[in-house]
Structure formats: C-alpha cells, structure tokens
Design an enzyme around this catalytic site. Sequence first.
Site, PDB file in Angstrom:
ATOM      1  N   ASP A 197       0.817  -1.215   0.000  1.00 11.53           N
ATOM      2  CA  ASP A 197       0.000   0.000   0.000  1.00 11.53           C
ATOM      3  C   ASP A 197       0.850   1.264   0.000  1.00 11.53           C
ATOM      4  O   ASP A 197       0.465   2.275  -0.593  1.00 11.53           O
ATOM      5  CB  ASP A 197      -0.923  -0.002   1.217  1.00 11.53           C
ATOM      6  CG  ASP A 197      -2.137  -0.889   1.002  1.00 11.53           C
ATOM      7  OD1 ASP A 197      -2.033  -1.839   0.211  1.00 11.53           O
ATOM      8  OD2 ASP A 197      -3.185  -0.636   1.618  1.00 11.53           O
TER       9      ASP A 197
ATOM     10  N   CYS B 105       1.217  -8.250   4.908  1.00 10.45           N
ATOM     11  CA  CYS B 105       0.749  -6.878   4.731  1.00 10.45           C
ATOM     12  C   CYS B 105      -0.761  -6.791   4.498  1.00 10.45           C
ATOM     13  O   CYS B 105      -1.458  -7.786   4.469  1.00 10.45           O
ATOM     14  CB  CYS B 105       1.553  -6.200   3.629  1.00 10.45           C
ATOM     15  SG  CYS B 105       3.267  -5.878   4.154  1.00 10.45           S
ATOM     16  N   ASP B 106      -1.199  -5.567   4.270  1.00 11.20           N
ATOM     17  CA  ASP B 106      -2.575  -5.148   4.488  1.00 11.20           C
ATOM     18  C   ASP B 106      -3.662  -6.089   3.979  1.00 11.20           C
ATOM     19  O   ASP B 106      -4.493  -6.579   4.731  1.00 11.20           O
ATOM     20  CB  ASP B 106      -2.797  -3.770   3.861  1.00 11.20           C
ATOM     21  CG  ASP B 106      -1.957  -2.703   4.532  1.00 11.20           C
ATOM     22  OD1 ASP B 106      -0.947  -3.048   5.146  1.00 11.20           O
ATOM     23  OD2 ASP B 106      -2.305  -1.527   4.432  1.00 11.20           O
ATOM     24  N   LYS B 107      -3.731  -6.313   2.663  1.00 16.51           N
ATOM     25  CA  LYS B 107      -4.856  -7.075   2.101  1.00 16.51           C
ATOM     26  C   LYS B 107      -4.600  -8.573   2.106  1.00 16.51           C
ATOM     27  O   LYS B 107      -5.541  -9.359   1.963  1.00 16.51           O
ATOM     28  CB  LYS B 107      -5.148  -6.631   0.659  1.00 16.51           C
ATOM     29  CG  LYS B 107      -5.311  -5.139   0.476  1.00 16.51           C
ATOM     30  CD  LYS B 107      -6.263  -4.542   1.497  1.00 16.51           C
ATOM     31  CE  LYS B 107      -6.115  -3.046   1.592  1.00 16.51           C
ATOM     32  NZ  LYS B 107      -4.797  -2.588   2.006  1.00 16.51           N
TER      33      LYS B 107
ATOM     34  N   CYS C  91       4.960  -2.363   8.270  1.00 14.40           N
ATOM     35  CA  CYS C  91       5.287  -1.046   8.836  1.00 14.40           C
ATOM     36  C   CYS C  91       4.913  -0.985  10.313  1.00 14.40           C
ATOM     37  O   CYS C  91       3.885  -1.488  10.739  1.00 14.40           O
ATOM     38  CB  CYS C  91       4.598   0.042   8.038  1.00 14.40           C
ATOM     39  SG  CYS C  91       5.188   0.119   6.327  1.00 14.40           S
TER      40      CYS C  91
ATOM     41  N   GLU D 138      -6.845   4.422  -0.433  1.00 18.23           N
ATOM     42  CA  GLU D 138      -6.488   5.005   0.858  1.00 18.23           C
ATOM     43  C   GLU D 138      -6.029   6.444   0.658  1.00 18.23           C
ATOM     44  O   GLU D 138      -5.350   6.759  -0.323  1.00 18.23           O
ATOM     45  CB  GLU D 138      -5.365   4.202   1.521  1.00 18.23           C
ATOM     46  CG  GLU D 138      -5.815   2.848   2.011  1.00 18.23           C
ATOM     47  CD  GLU D 138      -4.722   2.085   2.733  1.00 18.23           C
ATOM     48  OE1 GLU D 138      -5.064   1.087   3.385  1.00 18.23           O
ATOM     49  OE2 GLU D 138      -3.545   2.485   2.630  1.00 18.23           O
TER      50      GLU D 138
ATOM     51  N   SER E 168      -5.402   4.768   5.291  1.00 25.82           N
ATOM     52  CA  SER E 168      -4.346   3.898   5.783  1.00 25.82           C
ATOM     53  C   SER E 168      -4.453   3.818   7.297  1.00 25.82           C
ATOM     54  O   SER E 168      -4.917   4.751   7.961  1.00 25.82           O
ATOM     55  CB  SER E 168      -2.986   4.470   5.394  1.00 25.82           C
ATOM     56  OG  SER E 168      -1.957   3.873   6.142  1.00 25.82           O
TER      57      SER E 168
END
Length: 564
Positions: free
Chosen positions: A78, A119-121, A192, A445, A471
Amino acid sequence: MNSEKITKGIEKAPQRSLLKAMGYSDKDMTKPLIGIVNSFNEIVPGHVHLQTISRAVKDGVLAAGGTPAEFNVIGVCDGLAMGHQGMKYSLASREVIADSIECMAMAHCFDAFVFIPNCDKIVPAMLMAAARLNLPSVFVSGGPMLSLEGEGGSCLDLNSAFEAVGSYKNGTMTEEEVHAIEESACPSCGSCSGMFTANSMNCLTEAIGMALPGNGSIPAVYSKRIRLAKTAGEKVLEVFKKDIRPRDIMTEKAFHNALAVDMALGCSTNSVLHLMAIANEAGVKIDLELINKISEKTPNLCKLAPSGPYHMQDLHNAGGVYKVMETLMGGGYINGDCMTVTGATMGENLKNEKYKIINKDVIRPLENPYSATGGIAVLFGSLAPKGAVVKRSAVAPEMLVHTGPARVFDSEEEAIDAIFDGKIVKGDVVVIRYEGPAGGPGMREMLSPTSAIAGMGLDKDVALITDGRFSGATRGAAIGHISPEASQGGPIAYVKEGDLISIDIPAKKLELLVDADEHEKRMKESAPKQKTDLKGYIARYAMMVSSADKGAVVNQDIYCDRNK
C-alpha cells in the site's frame, strides 16, 4: 485424507507420476499434504523475508510427519501504491488472492494449510480463503518492522516520511531533514511498525484464534519469529489430526473477541472492512451497529502509532496481544470458550500467559484506560445514512466535535494539489468523493492528503471525509467509508462547495447541514458521475463490489441487483 484423491489407488498412477517428477516419494504421498501459502515477493518490505519463514514452517511440517507443498500469491504494498492509480488495485487484490487460493486448493487436494501473510490485504484475503475452504489451517505472519529513534528523539515509521513531505511543502522542514527521515523510517523488513492495517490484522488473527501467541507482535527480524514459524508448521498437523477447522474457530464469539481487541488496541479503520468480509465467508453476521455496541463498552488500552508514541516492538515487550486479551478477560470483555489453533480454548491459552506488563502506558490497566470507549467509531447521519468509520483514538480532542465549510474534490489528486497549494485553511472540511469501492473503483487510501494536512500543521483544525478509506497510518479527523458512496447516489455526491458539515464523533453523527428541499432539488438537477473508461480486472471488480458498509465484498448478487 483429502489428498488421497490424487495419491491413492491404481487409478491415480498418473497423478503420482507428476508428484514424483518433483521429487515426492511413495512415503511422502502417504502423509498429509500441507499447503504452504506464501506471499513472498521482492517488491513489498513486509514480504521480502518470507522465504525464511516458509523454510521454518516446512521444517516444522516435516518434523511433525507431514508433506509440505508451497505455492505463492500476489501482494500489493500500500505504501508504494499510495497517491496514484495503483492504489485502486490494493483493496481489489484482496478478492484476487482469496480466489486464487481457492483455485489452488481445489485443484490440488491439500489436507491442511499454513498461511504466511504479512501486509494489508493479504492477511484478510487468506482468512477469507481459509473460511471459504474450511480445511484445517494455521496462520503465521512475517512480523512487524522495527522502529528506530530519529534525530528529534521520537521513534520513526512510514507515516513519518509521509508527514515530512507536508512539512517540507509548508516550509517547516528542509530537504536534508526529509532525507534523514527517509533513511531511517523503514529500517528493516516487516510490516510497517505502527498499529497500521497490516499489524492490526495480524494482531486480530491472533485474537480470533487462527494464529499462535506472538503472531501479531514479534518483530520480523527476531529469531523468535522463525521459531514461531517452525511451531506453526508442527501445529498444523495437530490441528489436522484433531480435525479443527477454521469455521470451528471463526465463530460469532470469536469475532466479538476480535472486535474487542480491535477497540482496545486502536486498530486501523480498515479492520472494519476486513472483519466484515471474513465474517461473510465464515457465515457470521457483523454489521456497523454491532461494531459501535462493542466499541461503546470496550476501553481503549493502547496508543500505538499513529495514535501515540509506541510501536509494535513496544507492544511485544509489554506482553503482546495475549496480554491485552488477558487484561480484557479480567473485565469480562473476552469469550474464553472459543477454540483456537493451539488446540485449546482462548481461556485456556490466556491462563498459560506468563508475561507481565512491563510498561503500563503501552498496555494500560482497565482502571486507567486511555478512554472508556474503543478506538473506532461508526458515524451515521444525513451525510452517511449507512454509516462512516473513524479512528476515534487518533483524533485530536479539539476535533471530536467540529462544524466547517465543505471543500469539495472529485478525486484524491485534486485534494492533494489544493492542500499543497495552501488552499485549505483552518476550519475546513475536505470532501473527497468518487473514491468508493465501485466509484473509485477500489476505494483508495487517503494517506497522502491526511499526511499532508498533518505535516502542514492542520490536523487539529481540518477534517477530511471521503467515500474512500484511510491507511492505518492516518491520524486526525479522518472519516471514511461513507455509505452510500457518491457513484451510487449517496448524499456525498450532492455536497457543494461551502456547505456546512457537522461532525460529532462522541454522538456518532455526521450531518450535511442542507435542508431536505435543497437536497431533493440537487438530486433532480444532476446525476452521480460514472467512470466509463475502465478495463480488465478493475472493471469487473467495479461491477460486482458491494458498498463499504457490507465490507466491500464481491459477489454475483450485487452485479445482478445493479443491472436489473
């Protein structure tokens, strides 16, 4: 075993010959076939080290008597996709990942899985796939980055770099100072380092019972992470033998646990989208009203970045997710009878918790929370009839209640230009629309505009609302997921420059202060904008994606409803 569909009997000689072509022996084919679903790639810092994690998982599977077989899935960073058209593909990739895992699983007859996201997704996509397939599964993430102290004394993270750009544009930071932050903001592999979306979802995977203790908080570079991966590989054979399946774990009570932990940790607003999508696959109902109910009764115990000064290594040192859950259980906020991938219930796991909280500011006790209510709030009102989401724990006190004039933009890029050009002033409410799941498409985002606002010193004076999303690194009065979205005729499509917008986060209200007759007149005079130049996957996604209040899930029914 499910794998016997390709390994057992004279009729399966052709399939066995293909397996032998890769080095599998006859003995290997008598053991449970364990799919190692790895999201390793060399473009995402959270994933660049996952070959090491996968090797440890496979060692654990082999030691426990299984046969591991690894395959990979895509993963979008992202941070790299932020602020341009690539972000349209981030949320949309969640469905691709879940579907591709389904394809591989159904075609190759695995008996069980170890999922390696970070990570995110990727985390929610793998959880969606696990619930859909309902085969024994264990999760182990790649772990979070470290956070290092910058020249000013505060610890840095990716958000520091985004906000530095705003400070430079505002003339309060030099190019050399920006470069110094750039050099140190992301010092290691891993997701992150704040309580951003990736770490939120890895912590919630632990809370829901699909990952072992430590999954959310052990830093990526610690050898303890490798040992955890090896244990996950061993544990999946135990889960397989006991026939504990994802839907045995991901029950209604387990989702309530996850939501309580979400509120206590102050997780990313994206967790709302993802938990709803995962619950949909698990056959469990979650709606925005339930999220508010749990938020109202659950105290916020943690202030990790971007809400506060602490990072994931601090949470780990303080005892991690299980210590937060143990604290919540003491107040009756956690269901202890939920099954987990340890083979024991969550209550039994928490009784074995040995860590002591060594910093009572990182994880506060129930009698001294950061706030009596949770980190996320869902707002309703004339501007968001079906809801909007805000990370309440990251909003400055002076912006919890605010009324200001709308500054209206039909894309993220337009808003960023106006912010950097100094056209946004104290008191404004920035409105970014046509960035929703279908209208964006992809629900981008808005970290770049929120970071620009913060970097220019306006985060305690300016609000930002959008039918897009934020985010987990976003801080300030940033209200997203406005439903219905602009492209589907939601009220946000008819906001005009200068309209007054009222935000009352404690009262959970978001109102457009325009009378009903004027609103009806605007609806008759104009129609919502539609993008007509879409091609490929993103065009199909736009046709079939639900609104944010339903988790932005994709299904055929939505397409049929829109095309009646």
